[in-house]
Design an enzyme around this catalytic site. Structure first.
Site, mmCIF file in Angstrom:
data_model
loop_
_atom_site.group_PDB
_atom_site.id
_atom_site.type_symbol
_atom_site.label_atom_id
_atom_site.label_comp_id
_atom_site.label_asym_id
_atom_site.label_seq_id
_atom_site.Cartn_x
_atom_site.Cartn_y
_atom_site.Cartn_z
ATOM 1 N N GLY A 224 -4.702 115.266 -6.034
ATOM 2 C CA GLY A 224 -4.780 116.222 -7.132
ATOM 3 C C GLY A 224 -5.287 117.566 -6.678
ATOM 4 C CD GLU A 448 -2.077 145.586 -22.048
ATOM 5 O OE1 GLU A 448 -1.711 144.441 -22.384
ATOM 6 O OE2 GLU A 448 -2.121 145.944 -20.852
ATOM 7 C CG HIS A 451 2.568 142.877 -22.804
ATOM 8 N ND1 HIS A 451 3.668 142.429 -22.112
ATOM 9 C CD2 HIS A 451 1.864 143.650 -21.932
ATOM 10 C CE1 HIS A 451 3.643 142.907 -20.873
ATOM 11 N NE2 HIS A 451 2.557 143.668 -20.747
ATOM 12 C CG ASP A 522 3.222 142.901 -17.042
ATOM 13 O OD1 ASP A 522 2.402 141.970 -17.128
ATOM 14 O OD2 ASP A 522 3.108 143.980 -17.651
#
Length: 619
Positions: A224, A448, A451, A522
């Site tokens: 893991g 912003e 978005h 982004d």
């Protein structure tokens, strides 16, 4: 300088001081003895005092000299001047006798004449006491002792080094007989716990399985990401079974000397068999369990391979009656040797994933037991903010939230403390002192807001609950989302995520008619997303094909799994997906142009907008 070195230096100086005190003690008393007053007199004076019986005792030294003291009592001394040093400085008289026979005859004559019996003795050697010896040679003796201590310490260190050479092949495993950690202390991991509970049952009652012909598992491999609780789960197994627990890291087998690794493996399993039933836990086993090189490349790690070979033979050479189980943990399952993974060595492979929403809440409850928190705290909301966080990350979040509340002089930890801690962990420290120009600040506000509007409108985007233009870490603004828990992701969902990420750049272009560097993060994320759609998941016109290497063993290969022509097609498909979603984002923002202007100007003034601020406008 470490504590052990400081302790050794302190002990050494204590010994030096001790010897100095002893030397000063002997020197002082010998000094007192030598400072006694010596008065030179004549033989006539001696016989005059002898006739009056005032001589206490006299000694004839080497047949040449007489030393005597007077028979005066304390009462004859001046009581006003009598003190300790007066007693130390009692007078001693000496004189030369000349002819010894004549002196003896004269003594006999005085004895008969005055009827006295003087106390005297002959000494034909020099008076030399222990005090004289220490006075004369004490300083040199002390130097010899100090040198001897230095030499002895050097020999002792050499001896310990030689012992180290013999012990270097011994196991470095730490042995724990009793462990208080149980499965109750391991929050989440319900699937792995159920699977590993059988191992505990094997250790507690092996006859239950062997009488039916079953064999005790020889090992279990815990796989893991870092911080998911692999080591904690292994400790819980030992705590539940209450058996000796040997713990060490894979790197503990590795040493610069040839053959040490194999020797340590041999010694470890020998001790574990003596103390069976027992558990051996090897953390980060990929340090010695990496796949062996097939070709004989110069510079290959032969010592590590020898250690691995010995580990393989020890695990496969177990008797079914030894009751020794090997647990190992790694986050690099892809690099392990195939011989190590086969049944008969690690019979069970237990995958431990990052915790789900419910498991994150359970983990938080465990860590909150030691923290004073408000009853109004919203664990569900907090847990939704940290998708992809491991158990170790959640533990750190709880601790940092408590520290933040303490800095704010709060009595209890509140939800806001947790949210601010999460923001700090994800985005970085808030930079209140950074100066941003007005036109840059307005561009960030529109970015912003772009978005937020797209994520609110399109179907599969994550729900936004806050947007801010306060600089934090390396970003000048941020849009915070509540991610949806997904086990699989569809093509439409991936495209919606790309469209949301492109909303910021689309808003900038729509308002200012140009682009900026503020969309770097982004662009990086959408490029990786589009690449994974085309190259790995087969979600493009390229077809149902994947070039994903799950083994990870071809990462350093210079050859591609596809041709140059296919590479061009992949590039075109990636570019096509990104262009389509950018065009889509522009269309959505054009339809909601007024809302974009209104919310961006509002964000520009307030710097932070919450879900309540833009929900009524966007709905």
């Amino acid at each position: 300088m470490d504590k052990q070195s400081k302790f050794r230096i302190k002990t050494f100086f204590k010994k030096i001081i001790f010897f100095l005190i002893i030397f000063c003690f002997f020197y002082f008393f010998n000094f007192i003895k030598k400072t006694k007053k010596i008065t030179h007199t004549t033989q006539d004076k001696f016989f005059e005092l002898l006739s009056k019986n005032k001589i206490n005792k006299f000694i004839v030294l080497n047949k040449k000299k007489v030393s005597f003291t007077l028979n005066e009592k304390k009462s004859h001394l001046d009581s006003n001047n009598y003190n300790f040093f007066s007693k130390l400085h009692l007078s001693r008289y000496e004189f030369e006798i000349g002819d010894l026979q004549l002196f003896q005859k004269k003594i006999d004559f005085y004895k008969e004449l005055y009827e006295i019996n003087p106390n005297f003795e002959f000494k034909n050697y020099k008076i030399y006491t222990v005090l004289n010896f220490f006075y004369d040679y004490g300083f040199f003796l002390m130097i010899i002792i100090i040198c001897w201590i230095f030499i002895f310490r050097k020999i002792a260190s050499r001896s310990s080094e030689s012992e180290f050479k013999f012990k270097i092949g011994k196991s470095k495993a730490k042995l724990y007989y009793y462990n208080n950690i149980t499965f109750k202390d391991v929050a989440g991991l319900e699937g792995p716990k159920e699977e590993i509970k059988e191992i505990v049952d094997f250790l507690k009652s092996p006859n239950k399985y062997t009488k039916l012909g079953g064999k005790i598992p020889k090992g279990a491999l815990l796989i893991g990401p870092p911080g998911t609780g692999k080591t904690l789960l292994a400790k819980a197994v030992a705590g539940e079974a209450q058996v000796p627990f040997f713990s060490l890291s894979g790197s503990d087998f590795v040493e610069m000397f040839v053959g040490v690794g194999a020797s340590r493996v041999r010694d470890l399993f020998y001790i574990a068999k003596l103390k069976s039933p027992s558990i051996i836990f090897i953390d980060e086993i990929d340090a010695i369990g990496r796949a062996r090189i097939k070709n004989n490349i110069p510079g290959g790690n032969d010592e590590r391979e020898n250690t691995l070979n010995k580990l393989l033979t020890e695990m496969d050479g177990f008797s079914t009656k030894t009751n020794v189980i090997v647990l190992a943990a790694t986050n690099r399952y892809d690099v392990l040797d195939d011989a190590l993974l086969r049944s008969g060595r690690f019979d069970r492979t237990i995958f431990i994933d990052l915790p789900s929403l419910k498991e994150r809440k359970d983990i938080m409850k465990v860590h909150l037991k030691k923290i004073k928190f408000s009853k109004s705290i919203d664990l569900d909301f907090i847990s939704r903010q940290i998708p992809g966080f491991s158990g170790a990350d959640i533990s750190n979040i709880c601790n940092e939230a408590a520290l933040l509340a303490a800095r704010r002089n709060k009595v209890k930890v509140e939800t806001k403390d947790f949210i601010d801690t999460i923001y700090r962990r994800i985005g970085g420290i808030e930079k209140k002192n950074i100066l941003i120009k007005k036109n840059e600040k307005k561009r960030i506000a529109y970015h912003e807001t772009g978005h937020a509007i797209i994520s609110w409108i399109i179907e599969y985007a994550h729900s936004v609950f806050q947007i801010t233009i306060t600089p934090r870490g390396q970003s000048l603004g941020a849009a915070w989302y509540i991610p949806e828990e997904r086990q699989i992701t569809t093509e439409d969902q991936m495209k919606d995520e790309i469209c949301t990420l492109l909303g910021g750049r689309a808003a900038e272009y729509l308002i200012f008619n140009n682009k900026s560097t503020g969309a770097l993060n982004d662009l990086e994320r959408i490029t990786k997303q589009a690449q994974s759609m085309v190259k790995f998941f087969g979600l493009s016109s390229l077809g149902n094909i994947s070039y994903f290497d799950s083994t990870g063993r071809n990462d350093f290969s210079l050859e591609k799994a596809y041709s140059e022509k296919t590479s061009e097609i992949i590039d075109k498909e990636i570019n096509k997906i990104i262009k389509e979603q950018y065009k889509r984002a522009l269309e959505i923002l054009k339809k909601n142009y007024d809302k974009l202007i209104f919310l961006a100007e509002k964000l520009f003034k307030k710097e932070v907008l919450f879900k309540e601020d833009f929900a009524s406008i966007l709905d």
